[in-house]
Design a protein around this motif. Structure first.
Motif, PDB file in Angstrom:
ATOM      1  N   PRO A 154     -15.103  -0.419  -2.767  1.00  0.00           N
ATOM      2  CA  PRO A 154     -14.289  -0.885  -1.645  1.00  0.00           C
ATOM      3  C   PRO A 154     -12.863  -1.196  -2.121  1.00  0.00           C
ATOM      4  O   PRO A 154     -12.665  -1.524  -3.281  1.00  0.00           O
ATOM      5  CB  PRO A 154     -14.987  -2.161  -1.181  1.00  0.00           C
ATOM      6  N   ALA A 155     -11.902  -1.084  -1.205  1.00  0.00           N
ATOM      7  CA  ALA A 155     -10.518  -1.395  -1.557  1.00  0.00           C
ATOM      8  C   ALA A 155     -10.367  -2.906  -1.737  1.00  0.00           C
ATOM      9  O   ALA A 155     -11.164  -3.679  -1.232  1.00  0.00           O
ATOM     10  CB  ALA A 155      -9.595  -0.889  -0.465  1.00  0.00           C
ATOM     11  N   LYS A 156      -9.317  -3.306  -2.482  1.00  0.00           N
ATOM     12  CA  LYS A 156      -9.087  -4.738  -2.715  1.00  0.00           C
ATOM     13  C   LYS A 156      -7.876  -5.199  -1.915  1.00  0.00           C
ATOM     14  O   LYS A 156      -6.792  -4.617  -2.047  1.00  0.00           O
ATOM     15  CB  LYS A 156      -8.820  -4.986  -4.202  1.00  0.00           C
ATOM     16  N   PRO A 157      -8.019  -6.236  -1.095  1.00  0.00           N
ATOM     17  CA  PRO A 157      -6.900  -6.659  -0.253  1.00  0.00           C
ATOM     18  C   PRO A 157      -5.706  -7.127  -1.094  1.00  0.00           C
ATOM     19  O   PRO A 157      -5.903  -7.760  -2.130  1.00  0.00           O
ATOM     20  CB  PRO A 157      -7.463  -7.830   0.553  1.00  0.00           C
ATOM     21  N   VAL A 158      -4.495  -6.801  -0.653  1.00  0.00           N
ATOM     22  CA  VAL A 158      -3.303  -7.304  -1.339  1.00  0.00           C
ATOM     23  C   VAL A 158      -2.487  -8.178  -0.394  1.00  0.00           C
ATOM     24  O   VAL A 158      -1.379  -8.582  -0.712  1.00  0.00           O
ATOM     25  CB  VAL A 158      -2.416  -6.150  -1.884  1.00  0.00           C
ATOM     26  N   VAL A 159      -3.026  -8.437   0.793  1.00  0.00           N
ATOM     27  CA  VAL A 159      -2.349  -9.340   1.723  1.00  0.00           C
ATOM     28  C   VAL A 159      -3.234 -10.564   1.929  1.00  0.00           C
ATOM     29  O   VAL A 159      -4.415 -10.544   1.591  1.00  0.00           O
ATOM     30  CB  VAL A 159      -2.090  -8.675   3.097  1.00  0.00           C
ATOM     31  N   LYS A 160      -2.657 -11.635   2.463  1.00  0.00           N
ATOM     32  CA  LYS A 160      -3.473 -12.802   2.781  1.00  0.00           C
ATOM     33  C   LYS A 160      -3.122 -13.289   4.176  1.00  0.00           C
ATOM     34  O   LYS A 160      -2.159 -12.802   4.790  1.00  0.00           O
ATOM     35  CB  LYS A 160      -3.288 -13.897   1.740  1.00  0.00           C
ATOM     36  N   LYS A 161      -3.906 -14.220   4.645  1.00  0.00           N
ATOM     37  CA  LYS A 161      -3.725 -14.740   5.991  1.00  0.00           C
ATOM     38  C   LYS A 161      -2.279 -15.184   6.199  1.00  0.00           C
ATOM     39  O   LYS A 161      -1.702 -15.862   5.355  1.00  0.00           O
ATOM     40  CB  LYS A 161      -4.673 -15.918   6.186  1.00  0.00           C
ATOM     41  N   GLY A 162      -1.699 -14.786   7.320  1.00  0.00           N
ATOM     42  CA  GLY A 162      -0.341 -15.215   7.635  1.00  0.00           C
ATOM     43  C   GLY A 162       0.736 -14.221   7.223  1.00  0.00           C
ATOM     44  O   GLY A 162       1.872 -14.324   7.661  1.00  0.00           O
ATOM     45  N   ASP A 163       0.401 -13.254   6.368  1.00  0.00           N
ATOM     46  CA  ASP A 163       1.387 -12.266   5.936  1.00  0.00           C
ATOM     47  C   ASP A 163       1.840 -11.386   7.106  1.00  0.00           C
ATOM     48  O   ASP A 163       1.052 -11.063   7.985  1.00  0.00           O
ATOM     49  CB  ASP A 163       0.791 -11.344   4.857  1.00  0.00           C
ATOM     50  N   GLN A 164       3.148 -11.032   7.076  1.00  0.00           N
ATOM     51  CA  GLN A 164       3.661 -10.095   8.080  1.00  0.00           C
ATOM     52  C   GLN A 164       3.526  -8.682   7.519  1.00  0.00           C
ATOM     53  O   GLN A 164       3.848  -8.452   6.358  1.00  0.00           O
ATOM     54  CB  GLN A 164       5.142 -10.366   8.330  1.00  0.00           C
ATOM     55  N   VAL A 165       3.058  -7.760   8.323  1.00  0.00           N
ATOM     56  CA  VAL A 165       3.001  -6.379   7.849  1.00  0.00           C
ATOM     57  C   VAL A 165       3.666  -5.466   8.863  1.00  0.00           C
ATOM     58  O   VAL A 165       3.805  -5.807  10.040  1.00  0.00           O
ATOM     59  CB  VAL A 165       1.551  -5.895   7.628  1.00  0.00           C
ATOM     60  N   LYS A 166       4.100  -4.298   8.379  1.00  0.00           N
ATOM     61  CA  LYS A 166       4.651  -3.284   9.267  1.00  0.00           C
ATOM     62  C   LYS A 166       3.690  -2.100   9.293  1.00  0.00           C
ATOM     63  O   LYS A 166       2.758  -2.023   8.489  1.00  0.00           O
ATOM     64  CB  LYS A 166       6.003  -2.820   8.736  1.00  0.00           C
ATOM     65  N   VAL A 167       3.975  -1.161  10.173  1.00  0.00           N
ATOM     66  CA  VAL A 167       3.196   0.068  10.198  1.00  0.00           C
ATOM     67  C   VAL A 167       3.461   0.788   8.877  1.00  0.00           C
ATOM     68  O   VAL A 167       4.606   1.071   8.550  1.00  0.00           O
ATOM     69  CB  VAL A 167       3.612   0.959  11.381  1.00  0.00           C
ATOM     70  N   GLY A 168       2.404   1.056   8.113  1.00  0.00           N
ATOM     71  CA  GLY A 168       2.582   1.750   6.848  1.00  0.00           C
ATOM     72  C   GLY A 168       2.660   0.825   5.647  1.00  0.00           C
ATOM     73  O   GLY A 168       2.856   1.280   4.530  1.00  0.00           O
ATOM     74  N   THR A 169       2.469  -0.493   5.853  1.00  0.00           N
ATOM     75  CA  THR A 169       2.447  -1.427   4.720  1.00  0.00           C
ATOM     76  C   THR A 169       1.094  -1.343   4.024  1.00  0.00           C
ATOM     77  O   THR A 169       0.058  -1.307   4.681  1.00  0.00           O
ATOM     78  CB  THR A 169       2.656  -2.878   5.212  1.00  0.00           C
ATOM     79  N   LEU A 170       1.127  -1.341   2.688  1.00  0.00           N
ATOM     80  CA  LEU A 170      -0.124  -1.354   1.925  1.00  0.00           C
ATOM     81  C   LEU A 170      -0.818  -2.690   2.141  1.00  0.00           C
ATOM     82  O   LEU A 170      -0.228  -3.737   1.932  1.00  0.00           O
ATOM     83  CB  LEU A 170       0.187  -1.168   0.432  1.00  0.00           C
ATOM     84  N   ILE A 171      -2.089  -2.650   2.589  1.00  0.00           N
ATOM     85  CA  ILE A 171      -2.799  -3.914   2.767  1.00  0.00           C
ATOM     86  C   ILE A 171      -3.962  -4.057   1.796  1.00  0.00           C
ATOM     87  O   ILE A 171      -4.431  -5.154   1.550  1.00  0.00           O
ATOM     88  CB  ILE A 171      -3.278  -4.126   4.222  1.00  0.00           C
ATOM     89  N   ALA A 172      -4.434  -2.950   1.236  1.00  0.00           N
ATOM     90  CA  ALA A 172      -5.503  -3.040   0.234  1.00  0.00           C
ATOM     91  C   ALA A 172      -5.338  -1.887  -0.733  1.00  0.00           C
ATOM     92  O   ALA A 172      -5.066  -0.765  -0.323  1.00  0.00           O
ATOM     93  CB  ALA A 172      -6.875  -2.984   0.907  1.00  0.00           C
ATOM     94  N   GLU A 173      -5.493  -2.201  -2.034  1.00  0.00           N
ATOM     95  CA  GLU A 173      -5.315  -1.145  -3.026  1.00  0.00           C
ATOM     96  C   GLU A 173      -6.674  -0.607  -3.456  1.00  0.00           C
ATOM     97  O   GLU A 173      -7.701  -1.247  -3.235  1.00  0.00           O
ATOM     98  CB  GLU A 173      -4.548  -1.696  -4.235  1.00  0.00           C
ATOM     99  N   ALA A 174      -6.643   0.568  -4.093  1.00  0.00           N
ATOM    100  CA  ALA A 174      -7.890   1.197  -4.516  1.00  0.00           C
ATOM    101  C   ALA A 174      -8.650   0.260  -5.448  1.00  0.00           C
ATOM    102  O   ALA A 174      -8.066  -0.378  -6.311  1.00  0.00           O
ATOM    103  CB  ALA A 174      -7.597   2.520  -5.210  1.00  0.00           C
ATOM    104  N   GLY A 175      -9.970   0.165  -5.263  1.00  0.00           N
ATOM    105  CA  GLY A 175     -10.769  -0.768  -6.036  1.00  0.00           C
ATOM    106  C   GLY A 175     -11.442  -0.147  -7.244  1.00  0.00           C
ATOM    107  O   GLY A 175     -12.326  -0.744  -7.844  1.00  0.00           O
ATOM    108  N   GLY A 176     -11.046   1.057  -7.607  1.00  0.00           N
ATOM    109  CA  GLY A 176     -11.659   1.740  -8.739  1.00  0.00           C
ATOM    110  C   GLY A 176     -11.159   3.161  -8.770  1.00  0.00           C
ATOM    111  O   GLY A 176     -10.271   3.518  -7.985  1.00  0.00           O
ATOM    112  N   PHE A 177     -11.722   3.988  -9.673  1.00  0.00           N
ATOM    113  CA  PHE A 177     -11.229   5.364  -9.718  1.00  0.00           C
ATOM    114  C   PHE A 177     -11.611   6.121  -8.443  1.00  0.00           C
ATOM    115  O   PHE A 177     -10.770   6.702  -7.772  1.00  0.00           O
ATOM    116  CB  PHE A 177     -11.758   6.101 -10.950  1.00  0.00           C
ATOM    117  N   VAL A 178     -12.897   6.061  -8.080  1.00  0.00           N
ATOM    118  CA  VAL A 178     -13.304   6.676  -6.819  1.00  0.00           C
ATOM    119  C   VAL A 178     -13.117   5.624  -5.731  1.00  0.00           C
ATOM    120  O   VAL A 178     -14.005   4.847  -5.437  1.00  0.00           O
ATOM    121  CB  VAL A 178     -14.772   7.153  -6.868  1.00  0.00           C
ATOM    122  N   SER A 179     -11.945   5.610  -5.141  1.00  0.00           N
ATOM    123  CA  SER A 179     -11.609   4.605  -4.141  1.00  0.00           C
ATOM    124  C   SER A 179     -10.273   5.023  -3.541  1.00  0.00           C
ATOM    125  O   SER A 179      -9.607   5.916  -4.070  1.00  0.00           O
ATOM    126  CB  SER A 179     -11.498   3.227  -4.793  1.00  0.00           C
TER     127      SER A 179
END
Ligand code: SF4
Ligand code: SF4
Ligand code: SF4
Ligand code: SF4
Lengths: 287, 454
Positions: B44-69
């Protein structure tokens, strides 16, 4: 005439040679079998249920004899025969055994049709394992009993049955020999072997739902919501709450029933206690 | 032109392509978007945002959680409201990121203009750069299985890719999202194909299309002649006979280049082919040329009882209920809602499940269509054997699974089963063949995994 005599001589000769070969082989390659194995085997119940962890009673007998030579058979037990058979075996092998607590299977789910309403319908193969691999079941609880009765099929002792009214399996404690077959097969891991308890009385949390309280309670009226009231109430530190779920250690529980009274969702089962007057209490439904 | 197909098995279910002629519409934004962290095969992907963060369309919210991810990007702009469990297509609660939608503000790095730039004008992009961009934009196979795309482009050693095959078969009944995408974005798809061929360092490309999409076949035959005429690339449109499961990777390779992919762990590249779904190819174009990560997709919302079945361009994270409402609301019946088509789709227990990277369709079957008949004893007609595209003996595998005889099930190739459901579809005794096989397959796969980690 002549040909018959020849035939008799030839065949007789072959038979004679074969007999000698067989005799020599049986002597030369004879396998010694400890006579105690057969004796132990005759004491075992012969159910071949695999509850002991071996393929059958014969394999168990071999293991018992082998272990007894090392001085102890404590780590082996026959759930069907129980302590009675085990002490007979120990006598035969000339060693002593400590008596373990007799155990029984308990179903840790109280998601009856009224507590846990159906939210969808599953139409595939009626098997808990199949249902578990392709979806979360027919209710909003993704942890509890799926109700297809894989455990019922697993039991060789006719000790577990589906209660048609609740949709949950019920263990017949007079028949259950704690072989663990149902518990191994249940894809939701909700059947547990627990100590039968003094006078067959036992207390346990009848829920395995790890969702947060609000979600768990929405799915099932009788779910453990992880509020921790039971753990606070318990004087003997028998209760731990982890991941929104409470668990009662049967080795520490002294059957005081304090936790039963405080649980807001009545997720704690107290079995085989006499029903006191004016107190509403849940009893496990007997088969 | 000779119409090709795969060599063994296959069935022909009723087509029901209700939305073939319905142009794609842009679905409105939801009020809250839900992004499950496991939308792909692998970790599963790993979140890089937390509650309250502002995001835009196209903002990374979770990064790859391993090689196959694969990483996950927000499809909406707004505030992260929580990271909590949400029901996904499996029916279980799994971790997900919830975003409350406010406005529609895009990341400035994304090129939103409409001009088509050809990769030929970008000779500076090396194969590695193309693969890097694909990897960073979170593209996974969009035909349903969800395998991260960049891995397919970096094939294992000892294999040599010879061609890229675009999977534009769409053999499942009801689904038309790929077909509409092809008609509406043919130029972009061809650029995507060229990028893929460049990345895989091959010169040959094929586009496999079933003959029930004559308009697409014609359009692509013409375009390919135009676009690739003057280049070093050779691309051929291959019309394919209508037959399910032609869109299965192995079946497609067999149909298009006539090579059989051996049993697992072999993959198409072992016989020289890299197969990509047409939706994936389009996503590759957008990622590489427009710097647009994967956050929206073409999805068909369909069903005989829906008043307005439609194809949508929909932002991921949109709850399925919103799309059903757009199509005229849930018909009154004991419906079955599927993520995907009727053959391979997954029955949902809630319509709050969001559209994910692999959701190519939402199919609503009426109770009558979905109902199963009572299983009868197997009559040994061997129909299941005849239709199995993997050359298995489904009745036998089903029996072995039911008896938990994993050893023989493995020996008889249960892991080769692609879960196409042809056997169960065709069984006159209505036996739950695939239900049993699926159970056995997952058990055997677990056993194999345990054995390998030992
Ligand atoms: S206890 Fe487990 S095996 Fe038995 S019916 Fe429930 S889910 Fe199935
Ligand atoms: S009191 Fe009841 S609901 Fe609360 S943690 Fe204990 S068992 Fe669970
Ligand atoms: S589901 Fe598996 S066994 Fe059945 S036809 Fe498809 S590949 Fe063969
Ligand atoms: S198709 Fe059905 S009836 Fe025929 S052999 Fe297979 S399982 Fe048996």
């Amino acid at each position: 005439m002549n040909s018959i005599i020849i035939a008799v001589i030839v065949l007789g000769g072959i038979a004679f040679v074969a007999a000698i070969v067989l005799y020599v082989c049986s002597k030369r390659f004879a396998v010694f079998e400890d006579p105690r194995i057969a004796q132990v085997n005759s004491l075992l119940p012969g159910a071949n249920c695999g509850g002991c962890g071996f393929a059958g009673c014969k394999a168990m007998s071999e293991a018992l004899v082998k272990e007894s030579d090392k001085g102890s058979i404590e780590n082996l037990s026959c759930p069907v025969g129980g302590t009675k058979v085990m002490s007979q075996v120990a006598d035969l092998l000339g060693i002593t055994v400590a008596n373990g607590d007799p155990q029984v299977a308990v179903v840790r789910c109280d998601g009856t049709c009224t507590n846990r309403p159906r939210t969808s319908q599953y139409v595939g193969l009626r098997s808990c394992a199949a249902m578990n691999t392709c979806g979360s079941g027919e209710t909003a609880c993704g942890f509890g009993c799926l109700g297809c009765g894989d455990c019922v099929d697993a039991c060789q002792f006719d000790a577990i049955h589906m209660n048609v009214e609740t949709g949950l399996p019920v263990v017949d404690e007079t028949k259950c020999i704690a072989c663990g077959a149902c518990s191994k097969l249940c894809p939701r891991h909700i059947i547990e072997l627990r100590a039968k308890g003094p006078k067959n009385r036992r207390i346990y949390v009848s829920c395995v739902n790890r969702d947060k309280g609000a979600i768990a309670m929405k799915a099932c009226k009788s779910a453990c919501i992880g509020c921790g009231k039971c753990a606070k109430e318990c004087k003997f530190e028998a209760i731990t709450v982890e991941g929104n779920l409470s668990y009662i250690d049967f080795k520490k529980c002294r059957l005081c029933k304090k936790c039963v009274a405080v649980c807001p969702t009545k997720a704690i089962m107290a079995v085989n206690f006499p029903t006191p007057k004016n107190v509403e209490e849940k009893k496990e439904v007997e088969a | 032109m000779k119409i090709k197909t795969f060599s063994i098995g296959g069935i022909h279910p009723e087509e029901n392509k209700l939305t073939h002629e319905v142009p794609t519409q842009v679905a409105p934004l939801p009020t809250q978007a839900i992004f499950p962290l496991s939308q792909h095969i692998g970790a599963p992907a790993k979140p890089v945002v937390k509650k309250g963060d502002q995001v835009k369309v196209g903002t990374l919210i979770a990064e790859a959680g391993g090689f196959v991810s694969a990483p996950i990007y927000s499809s909406v702009s707004g505030t992260v409201s929580k990271i909590d469990a949400a029901i996904d297509a499996t029916g279980y609660r799994k971790p997900a990121i919830f975003i409350n939608v406010e406005g529609d503000e895009w990341e400035s790095s994304i090129d939103r203009s409409n001009n088509l730039e050809l990769v030929r004008n970008h000779p500076e992009l090396t194969p590695d750069e193309i693969i890097e961009r694909i990897k960073n934009s979170g593209i996974t196979g969009m035909g349903g299985a969800g395998f991260p795309t960049f891995i397919k482009l970096s094939p294992p050693p000892n294999t040599k890719p010879e061609c890229v095959i675009i999977n534009a078969v769409e053999c499942e009944p009801y689904i038309t999202a790929d077909y509409r995408l092809m008609l509406e974005h043919s130029d972009e798809i061809l650029i995507g194909l060229e990028l893929l061929m460049k990345a895989a360092k091959v010169k040959r490309g094929f586009i496999g299309i079933e003959t029930n999409k004559p308009a697409a076949i014609e359009l692509f035959t013409h375009k390919c002649a135009d676009v690739f005429d003057t280049t070093e690339y050779q691309v051929e449109v291959v019309p394919l006979q209508q037959r399910y499961p032609q869109g299965g990777e192995k079946q497609l390779v067999d149909a298009v280049i006539g090579r059989q992919v051996p049993a697992p762990p072999a993959i198409p590249v072992n016989v020289g082919a890299i197969v990509q779904n047409v939706g994936t190819v389009y996503a590759v174009y957008e990622a590489v040329m427009k710097r647009k990560p994967l956050f929206e997709r073409y999805t068909t919302v369909t069903g005989k009882q829906l008043s307005k079945p439609t194809n949508y361009l929909v932002r991921m994270g949109t709850p399925i209920q919103l799309l059903i409402d757009l199509c005229g609301g849930m018909p009154e019946d004991d419906n079955k809602v599927l993520a995907g088509g009727p053959m391979m789709g997954k029955a949902l227990i809630s319509t709050e499940v969001p559209i994910c990277k692999g959701t190519n369709a939402v199919t609503i079957l009426s109770g009558d269509e979905a109902r199963r008949q009572t299983p009868q004893p197997c009559i040994r007609c061997a129909k299941c054997v005849a239709v199995c595209p993997m050359g298995l003996e489904p009745y036998l595998l089903a029996k072995l699974s039911a008896h938990r005889d994993w050893e023989h099930a493995e020996h008889d190739g249960i892991t080769s089963c692609i879960e196409c459901g042809s056997c169960q579809f065709t069984c006159p005794a209505h036996r739950p063949i695939l239900d049993n096989i699926r159970l056995g397959k997952s058990s055997v796969m677990n056993i194999i995994k345990l054995r390998q980690t030992k």
